[in-house]
Design a protein around this motif. Structure first.
Motif, mmCIF file in Angstrom:
data_model
loop_
_atom_site.group_PDB
_atom_site.id
_atom_site.type_symbol
_atom_site.label_atom_id
_atom_site.label_comp_id
_atom_site.label_asym_id
_atom_site.label_seq_id
_atom_site.Cartn_x
_atom_site.Cartn_y
_atom_site.Cartn_z
ATOM 1 N N PRO A 2 0.692 129.750 19.094
ATOM 2 C CA PRO A 2 0.120 128.442 19.169
ATOM 3 C C PRO A 2 -1.226 128.599 19.589
ATOM 4 N N TYR A 3 -2.040 127.406 19.580
ATOM 5 C CA TYR A 3 -3.117 127.213 19.998
ATOM 6 C C TYR A 3 -3.296 127.377 21.466
ATOM 7 N N LEU A 33 0.362 119.058 20.911
ATOM 8 C CA LEU A 33 0.098 119.371 19.736
ATOM 9 C C LEU A 33 -0.289 120.811 19.806
ATOM 10 N N MET A 36 2.636 123.350 20.058
ATOM 11 C CA MET A 36 3.423 123.494 18.795
ATOM 12 C C MET A 36 2.829 124.002 17.497
ATOM 13 N N THR A 37 1.366 123.988 17.585
ATOM 14 C CA THR A 37 0.782 124.415 16.243
ATOM 15 C C THR A 37 0.087 125.791 16.077
ATOM 16 N N GLU A 38 0.264 126.446 15.085
ATOM 17 C CA GLU A 38 -0.107 127.686 14.932
ATOM 18 C C GLU A 38 -1.664 127.356 14.002
ATOM 19 N N GLN A 44 -10.173 125.216 11.200
ATOM 20 C CA GLN A 44 -9.272 124.693 12.304
ATOM 21 C C GLN A 44 -9.515 123.210 12.579
ATOM 22 N N GLN A 47 -7.989 121.004 10.248
ATOM 23 C CA GLN A 47 -6.363 120.938 10.688
ATOM 24 C C GLN A 47 -6.197 119.972 11.781
ATOM 25 N N TRP A 48 -7.077 120.011 12.690
ATOM 26 C CA TRP A 48 -6.958 119.259 13.959
ATOM 27 C C TRP A 48 -7.115 117.581 13.539
ATOM 28 N N LEU A 51 -3.918 116.609 12.306
ATOM 29 C CA LEU A 51 -3.014 116.662 13.386
ATOM 30 C C LEU A 51 -3.111 115.313 14.044
#
Length: 101
Positions: A2-3, A33, A36-38, A44, A47-48, A51
């Motif tokens: 994950p991050y 988050l 829990m996030t790859e 990215q 992606q965020w 999220l």
């Protein structure tokens, strides 16, 4: 994997915001988050943004930066702002403050 989450903001600065409890709640959500996030191979930041929108947290990309997101913990009408960068699998809270407008 994950991050990686990092908060580079002093807790005293968060307490100076108009609604520090709301800001802390948003920071906690971002931290959760991240854990829990790859990270995706591509964009990215986008992606965020997705999220955060699902959270639901109001945010937008900072136009003058390739990796910075501006978060509005209380919505766009409230003065508080949180700035975070997303790059190479790392989420970093870099600044908090009040909008000048």
């Amino acid at each position: 994997m994950p991050y990686e989450y990092q908060n580079d903001v002093n807790a005293k600065k968060i307490q100076k915001l108009a609604d520090p409890e709301q800001a802390q709640a948003v920071l906690q959500t971002v931290s959760t988050l991240a854990g829990m996030t790859e990270p995706v191979d591509g964009d990215q930041v986008n992606q965020w943004l997705g999220l955060l929108a699902d959270a639901p947290i109001v945010a937008q990309k900072v136009k003058s930066s390739h990796d910075m997101i501006e978060i509005y913990p209380g919505g766009k009408r409230e003065p508080d702002r949180i700035f975070m960068t997303v790059d190479d699998g790392k989420v970093t809270i870099v600044a908090v403050g009040a909008a000048s407008h």
